[in-house]
Scaffold this active site. Structure first.
Site, mmCIF file in Angstrom:
data_model
loop_
_atom_site.group_PDB
_atom_site.id
_atom_site.type_symbol
_atom_site.label_atom_id
_atom_site.label_comp_id
_atom_site.label_asym_id
_atom_site.label_seq_id
_atom_site.Cartn_x
_atom_site.Cartn_y
_atom_site.Cartn_z
ATOM 1 N N HIS B 35 0.444 -0.968 -0.045
ATOM 2 C CA HIS B 35 0.154 -0.542 -0.185
ATOM 3 C C HIS B 35 1.103 1.275 0.351
ATOM 4 O O HIS B 35 1.199 1.319 1.630
ATOM 5 C CB HIS B 35 -0.772 0.210 1.412
ATOM 6 C CG HIS B 35 -2.212 -1.109 1.294
ATOM 7 N ND1 HIS B 35 -1.103 -2.531 1.516
ATOM 8 C CD2 HIS B 35 -2.723 -1.401 0.947
ATOM 9 C CE1 HIS B 35 -2.643 -3.212 1.805
ATOM 10 N NE2 HIS B 35 -3.297 -2.663 0.750
ATOM 11 N N HIS B 75 -2.205 -1.217 7.151
ATOM 12 C CA HIS B 75 -1.449 -1.578 6.091
ATOM 13 C C HIS B 75 -1.119 0.036 4.988
ATOM 14 O O HIS B 75 -0.244 -0.645 4.652
ATOM 15 C CB HIS B 75 -2.834 -1.454 4.997
ATOM 16 C CG HIS B 75 -3.621 0.300 4.991
ATOM 17 N ND1 HIS B 75 -4.668 -0.429 5.747
ATOM 18 C CD2 HIS B 75 -2.944 1.178 3.880
ATOM 19 C CE1 HIS B 75 -5.105 1.296 6.051
ATOM 20 N NE2 HIS B 75 -4.210 1.871 5.247
ATOM 21 N N GLY B 124 -2.886 -4.484 10.863
ATOM 22 C CA GLY B 124 -3.827 -3.976 9.640
ATOM 23 C C GLY B 124 -5.063 -4.040 10.075
ATOM 24 O O GLY B 124 -6.029 -3.879 9.190
ATOM 25 N N LEU B 126 -8.803 -3.387 10.500
ATOM 26 C CA LEU B 126 -8.824 -2.103 11.250
ATOM 27 C C LEU B 126 -9.233 -1.815 12.781
ATOM 28 O O LEU B 126 -10.834 -2.947 12.604
ATOM 29 C CB LEU B 126 -9.157 -1.821 9.755
ATOM 30 C CG LEU B 126 -8.615 -1.412 9.034
ATOM 31 C CD1 LEU B 126 -9.033 -1.430 7.621
ATOM 32 C CD2 LEU B 126 -7.302 -0.290 8.648
ATOM 33 N N GLY B 163 -10.496 4.051 7.371
ATOM 34 C CA GLY B 163 -11.526 2.394 8.498
ATOM 35 C C GLY B 163 -11.406 2.177 9.765
ATOM 36 O O GLY B 163 -12.357 1.983 10.125
ATOM 37 N N ASN B 192 -8.075 11.588 4.100
ATOM 38 C CA ASN B 192 -7.936 11.460 3.034
ATOM 39 C C ASN B 192 -9.288 11.576 2.050
ATOM 40 O O ASN B 192 -8.681 11.332 0.500
ATOM 41 C CB ASN B 192 -6.715 10.675 2.431
ATOM 42 C CG ASN B 192 -6.743 9.303 2.399
ATOM 43 O OD1 ASN B 192 -8.245 8.645 2.808
ATOM 44 N ND2 ASN B 192 -6.279 8.341 3.165
ATOM 45 N N HIS B 265 -4.445 4.144 -3.233
ATOM 46 C CA HIS B 265 -3.848 3.184 -1.684
ATOM 47 C C HIS B 265 -3.817 1.861 -1.551
ATOM 48 O O HIS B 265 -3.379 1.161 -1.293
ATOM 49 C CB HIS B 265 -5.915 2.463 -1.481
ATOM 50 C CG HIS B 265 -5.989 2.171 0.285
ATOM 51 N ND1 HIS B 265 -6.093 1.946 1.446
ATOM 52 C CD2 HIS B 265 -5.640 0.310 -0.078
ATOM 53 C CE1 HIS B 265 -6.098 0.838 1.838
ATOM 54 N NE2 HIS B 265 -6.366 -0.125 1.821
ATOM 55 N N GLU B 414 -17.143 -5.584 24.918
ATOM 56 C CA GLU B 414 -15.720 -6.563 25.007
ATOM 57 C C GLU B 414 -15.070 -5.992 23.986
ATOM 58 O O GLU B 414 -14.026 -6.847 24.089
ATOM 59 C CB GLU B 414 -16.846 -8.138 24.702
ATOM 60 C CG GLU B 414 -18.396 -8.075 25.826
ATOM 61 C CD GLU B 414 -19.771 -7.215 25.147
ATOM 62 O OE1 GLU B 414 -19.840 -6.213 24.273
ATOM 63 O OE2 GLU B 414 -20.372 -7.228 26.025
ATOM 64 N N HIS B 464 -19.806 -18.515 32.667
ATOM 65 C CA HIS B 464 -21.561 -18.416 32.400
ATOM 66 C C HIS B 464 -21.248 -19.793 30.520
ATOM 67 O O HIS B 464 -22.378 -19.053 29.971
ATOM 68 C CB HIS B 464 -22.292 -17.125 31.999
ATOM 69 C CG HIS B 464 -22.608 -16.877 32.898
ATOM 70 N ND1 HIS B 464 -21.737 -15.897 34.244
ATOM 71 C CD2 HIS B 464 -23.904 -16.440 33.308
ATOM 72 C CE1 HIS B 464 -22.638 -15.806 34.565
ATOM 73 N NE2 HIS B 464 -23.545 -15.448 34.952
ATOM 74 N N HIS B 476 -26.784 -16.921 24.666
ATOM 75 C CA HIS B 476 -26.195 -16.728 26.432
ATOM 76 C C HIS B 476 -25.192 -17.465 26.442
ATOM 77 O O HIS B 476 -24.482 -17.885 27.114
ATOM 78 C CB HIS B 476 -26.836 -15.741 26.571
ATOM 79 C CG HIS B 476 -27.422 -14.154 27.077
ATOM 80 N ND1 HIS B 476 -27.845 -14.124 26.425
ATOM 81 C CD2 HIS B 476 -27.111 -13.067 27.707
ATOM 82 C CE1 HIS B 476 -28.015 -12.591 26.081
ATOM 83 N NE2 HIS B 476 -27.271 -12.204 27.413
ATOM 84 N N ARG B 523 -21.975 -20.954 35.305
ATOM 85 C CA ARG B 523 -22.329 -19.923 36.501
ATOM 86 C C ARG B 523 -23.237 -21.041 38.051
ATOM 87 O O ARG B 523 -23.002 -20.062 38.603
ATOM 88 C CB ARG B 523 -23.581 -19.137 35.816
ATOM 89 C CG ARG B 523 -24.888 -19.095 36.498
ATOM 90 C CD ARG B 523 -25.642 -18.713 35.683
ATOM 91 N NE ARG B 523 -26.663 -17.371 36.772
ATOM 92 C CZ ARG B 523 -28.042 -17.667 36.901
ATOM 93 N NH1 ARG B 523 -28.634 -18.557 36.063
ATOM 94 N NH2 ARG B 523 -28.442 -16.807 37.696
#
Lengths: 672, 672
Positions: B35, B75, B124, B126, B163, B192, B265, B414, B464, B476, B523
């Site tokens: 790139h 990249h 890499g 993103l 990205g 850009n 790119h 998470e 759990h 879940h 759990r």
């Protein structure tokens, strides 16, 4: 909160909303688990929405032109179940409410779309509902463009909580909706300032109003307990030109001792506190008892849309038979009859011309013949259109001024893309597929799992499916991702070897009624291995004998998938030249092979000959076929990956990691 | 863009920045992949940052108090490699630049932290770098609070592209950074306006400035090619009180024919266009040749921080021996000596008292004794603190006014949590662990994979862990998630059966130098199965004989993990009572067992007896142990899951899905 003032200000509204609150308290207490606070807090918003705005008919939950109501904050499932019960949905008699969270109930802990009509989507994993909703709203725009406003003209309403808005996928959804000016998408934010750990402030101080505006949404801020304000806000939102967010200031577990606390988020089962709350509500009937006048009022709401539905049915009857048949076929998800003939023609052509192309290119060749005969397909890519080869000439691009476009530039949003595809599939009338690099299965995982759980036949076009992508290196090279998708129930994972198998895989994927498919496709060119044209879809059997040893001389079975099938064929040539009878089994889909009768599986993989599996991936998932399903079948080995990849040209990597015909030959010989 | 004007306005700056541009063009052309456009576009920003602000010393890339520079837009790796080469990092001689993207090179397609010093993190995929950066900045705050500003006082700089900002995880990172007022985090947005598919507008119209402000960031907008503006913006950002975003308007592939296009790119390899670009740049030397005055100027920049490093070393020498030793131990990642003794004591106590607790509770019991002796641990949860049991009494909560707090309320994020933990681990001095429900492995997956690839010993506390969580239902209930983590290279997956095994699992996890661990915890309560105290860590062997048949009478081997070990013990009691000699093998970690010598594996799983595997999870990954590693070993069966779960109380689900002692007994007998 002055409950008495709320009661007296709007007594009719109050009793309807409080029916939701009381049923929620009773159901959660009976189950001794669940989430009481959110349904109690959002009861006013939901009541006004259902009473005055939501276009629905409880007696016809599958009416195609209904508004969609999506409870993104799925833990508040009793809100939805209460509404469906109160308004008279057939699937939700009182017994279902009483059976909340018990085995076999339609009233599962979180709403499950496949259990009952009236549940538009499975929610619970936060952020999914609001992201599905973007797909619902896109589907509505697309189908309206295709069939006209008289047939398709409805809104998508969402209730989302702080959890939904903290999840990253919500940003992908919000920005995608803003970009496409999905004005018929209306999101209520349950702004109760409480999460499980405490006040939202513990983890977040985002100005959500400013955030939504930054992505092109209109935002209103209201008191979520004021029915007049709620009504006015929805009325205004329906007239907007951009997606609409209504920030509803609410009190979680309103009127309960746990109001405005994180305790209020969970199961409120203390009998004294329940009694006190009901007392404050002015709710005097016993558990699960809704006064008949309140129930009647709700049932009337459930019938409110009947006339509108009749009118719609009249309009549907007025359009041409051909258009109506096509609308009904499209909404049913049934594939057009022409599909199999265009697939057959392509297979014939490919088996004769033997093109050496990447399977991602093969996939494009399939889509070029499929999309023109299957107007319900909607393609897309997460900013890798030219790499995933998912855009065909006839599609057009979906945009604000071209709602009939069938290709979506989802942006660098794999998760939002997958969730939107789920929404399109759930809406009906759209068969969505879209692409990214296979390694980014990881980004889309939460929504891919939900495709499987929700039984939605979404197609994931996962290109660049191994170290064969070369120089981009280990961050971009899947090694565990075939195993990941194969481990997921109700998912078909295809790794086709050439154009013929790719066409067969697509045919199976596009005719699934309730199973998503993952297509694992190469970046690099591969030769045609299916050199004879067969009418029968062999990929649909999961695995088949591609080349065999002379009768009675079979010593080796090589089992391979995708780009490694041609390596196995090379290895076979060497082995056969040395007098070692060798069968090659192409195994484009383990799940479908596992579903074949045992007699077929035994015919393809007879006990006796040594076996070598070949796949540029980790071994997990292969042992069943190598060690033998019934044990004690064969000696075996595996040629594949046991570590992450590396950055180098593809052929160098194949050598480096020992995925070569020579190594296959060596391993086979070592076993003999 | 008027290149001539840029050249003449700041000729010294221009030649330094253009060295990056020329090396990028040459390396990408040599590799014929990569790139080019991003390094060319961001060369001015990077040059000013390295020349005037970044605290670093090229001769000491591991200097603990260096500023961290994170190329989130990975990249554009040639930007980083050019800088590291030009400033004189030992790992980056010119040959490495020439060897870009070739096997064995430190200059992989995307930056890989484990290949060379100077690469702070693998990027890499993103959005990961900017999210790691939040962890880097948190680690700096925490260590500054612990060791003082004289020893720890540095910035974290990030270059992120569109990205990165479209990926949802960036929202989690941005809002977390804003909440915690991480003022030493400075992000350059490479604005850009180009992505792979075309202009950003194709998929996104987000007002990024407003978006960052909504999350509590200060934002400046500058011309990313104006060195004076860049310098002033960084100087101002360093004085800010909140996280800092500098929106840099740049031209991708500046001065090349592909400037401002999506073609820019990718790999710009056309010789004529390259020559024309170099001509416009005023760059007259041959491929890979940097004029000596320019190289000297860059090397001087590489030495700019040497004096400051000496001063820092002097300050480090001045603190007490004890504090310095602790600082050095902490930064080295070495566990304290006391760890094994507190683990041993807990195991002794548990094997004597036989508590019946959930393994998530067992994990808390471990952390209660570990955290006081291991001050480098930093715990957290994605808004499930009370469910994951990851917060111990002594930790304190990390907040703006309590940077010494060791528990992070990550919010419902998470993915951002996992990425932040990667950042903390990469920074050094922190051993991060954190929890969520195991099913939400899916949300964290992209960062969990990177923990493994980057060789960072992050601990994922996944509670759990099966249908045993009960009523919350299939959204879940993990069924495929053990398989997912087991399929991932360089990952230890522990499913401990009781307090003793949980303590052992934690001990292994906390002493890993370069491998992440996933703890799969229940759990529901489980009985103690390890009723004798052993000094030896048996979980470290992966699997071991928990209970055996009388010598010579062994007909059955039951292999189980976690909550199912006690079921296997029950089944064994029944079988033994019927005279069927039965061994129970507890297998808390398949990866560690696979690493044992074959002799040990054979001793634990001898050929002959029938085998039944028991785990409330899909079978994938089990066949190696059931069918027999070498094939032809034993008849076998599996008791577990083959579908998604359901919503009902835990014990009802175990019955419903047949994961019971009775079923284990029945399957074993059927095999005999």
């Amino acid at each position: 909160m002055d409950i008495a003032a709320l009661r007296s200000a709007h007594p009719d509204h109050w009793s309807k909303a409080t029916a939701i609150r009381a049923l929620t308290l009773d159901a959660v207490a009976a189950a001794n688990s669940g989430h009481s606070g959110m349904p109690i807090g959002m009861a006013d918003v939901a009541t006004v929405l259902f009473e005055k705005h939501l276009k629905f008919d409880a007696s016809a939950p599958l009416w195609h032109d209904r508004d969609r109501f999506i409870l993104s904050a799925g833990h508040g499932s009793m809100l939805l179940y209460s509404l469906l019960h109160l308004t008279g949905y057939e699937d939700f008699p009182l017994d279902e409410v009483k059976n909340f969270r018990q085995l076999g109930a339609k009233t599962a802990g979180h709403p499950e779309n496949f259990l009952a009509h009236g549940i538009e989507t499975t929610t619970g994993p936060l952020g999914q509902g609001i992201s599905n909703a973007v797909g619902f709203a896109m589907a509505e725009e697309m189908l309206r463009a295709r069939f006209g406003k008289k047939i398709v003209d409805h809104h998508t309403y969402v209730i989302a909580g702080d959890g939904c808005l903290m999840e990253g996928v919500s940003q992908e959804a919000i920005s995608l909706a803003g970009r496409h000016e999905l004005s018929k998408l209306i999101v209520f934010w349950d702004n109760n300032n409480i999460t499980i750990d405490g006040t939202v402030d513990l983890a977040d101080r985002t100005d959500q109003v400013a955030r939504f505006k930054a992505s092109g949404w209109d935002v209103q801020e209201i008191d979520g307990h004021d029915p007049v304000a709620i009504d006015a806000a929805i009325a205004k939102a329906k007239k907007g030109k951009r997606p609409q967010m209504i920030a509803c200031k609410t009190h979680i577990a309103l009127g309960h001792a746990a109001q405005d606390t994180s305790k209020g988020h969970g199961a409120l089962t203390d009998p004294d506190q329940m009694a006190a709350a009901k007392d404050a509500y002015g709710w005097t009937t016993g558990p699960f008892e809704v006064p008949s006048d309140v129930k009647s009022a709700w049932e009337e709401i459930g019938r409110r849309g009947t006339e509108e539905r009749f009118a719609w049915e009249g309009r549907l009857a007025e359009i041409s038979d051909r258009k109506r048949a096509e609308f009904e076929r499209t909404m049913s998800g049934e594939a057009p009859k022409k599909l199999s003939s265009v697939i057959r023609a392509l297979k014939k052509q490919a088996s004769e011309n033997e093109p050496k192309v990447a399977t991602r290119k093969a996939s494009e060749m399939v889509l070029e013949v499929v999309n023109p005969v299957m107007p319900e397909t909607v393609g897309g890519s997460a900013d890798l259109t030219g790499s995933n080869n998912t855009k065909t000439g006839d599609m057009g691009v979906f945009d604000v001024d071209s709602r009939d476009g069938r290709f979506v530039h989802y942006g660098i949003r794999e998760h939002g893309m997958a969730a939107a595809m789920n929404g399109m599939a759930l809406h009906g009338g759209i068969r969505p597929y879209s692409g990214t690099f296979m390694c980014f299965t990881d980004y889309a995982r939460p929504a891919m799992r939900l495709s499987a759980l929700m039984q939605q036949p979404v197609v994931y076009v996962m290109t660049h499916d191994s170290i064969g992508l070369g120089e981009d290196g280990p961050t971009h090279q899947p090694v565990e991702h075939l195993a990941i998708s194969r481990a997921t129930p109700n998912t078909l994972v295809f790794r086709p070897a050439d154009v013929v198998e790719t066409a067969e895989a697509w045919e199976v994927a596009l005719t699934q009624p309730g199973t998503p498919s993952v297509l694992s496709l190469t970046r690099q060119n591969v030769p045609t291995v299916r050199k004879e044209h067969k009418t029968k879809n062999l990929a649909a059997q999961g695995a088949y004998v591609l080349a065999d040893a002379e009768a009675g001389k079979r010593q080796v079975i090589l089992i391979a998938t995708g780009s490694e099938v041609s390596l196995a064929m090379e290895a076979r040539a060497t082995l056969e030249a040395e007098g070692i009878g060798t069968r090659v089994v192409s195994m484009p889909c383990m799940e479908l092979f596992a579903d074949q009768p045992e007699s077929y599986r035994k015919r393809v993989l007879p006990a006796g000959p040594v076996r070598v599996g070949v796949e540029a991936s980790v071994r997990q998932g292969w042992d069943r076929w190598l060690l033998g399903e019934r044990g004690r079948e064969a000696k075996s080995d595996f040629v594949g990956m046991s570590s992450f990849g590396a950055s180098a040209p593809a052929e160098v990597l194949y050598d480096h990691f020992g995925i070569t015909a020579d190594n296959i030959v060596a391993k086979a010989k070592a076993l003999l």
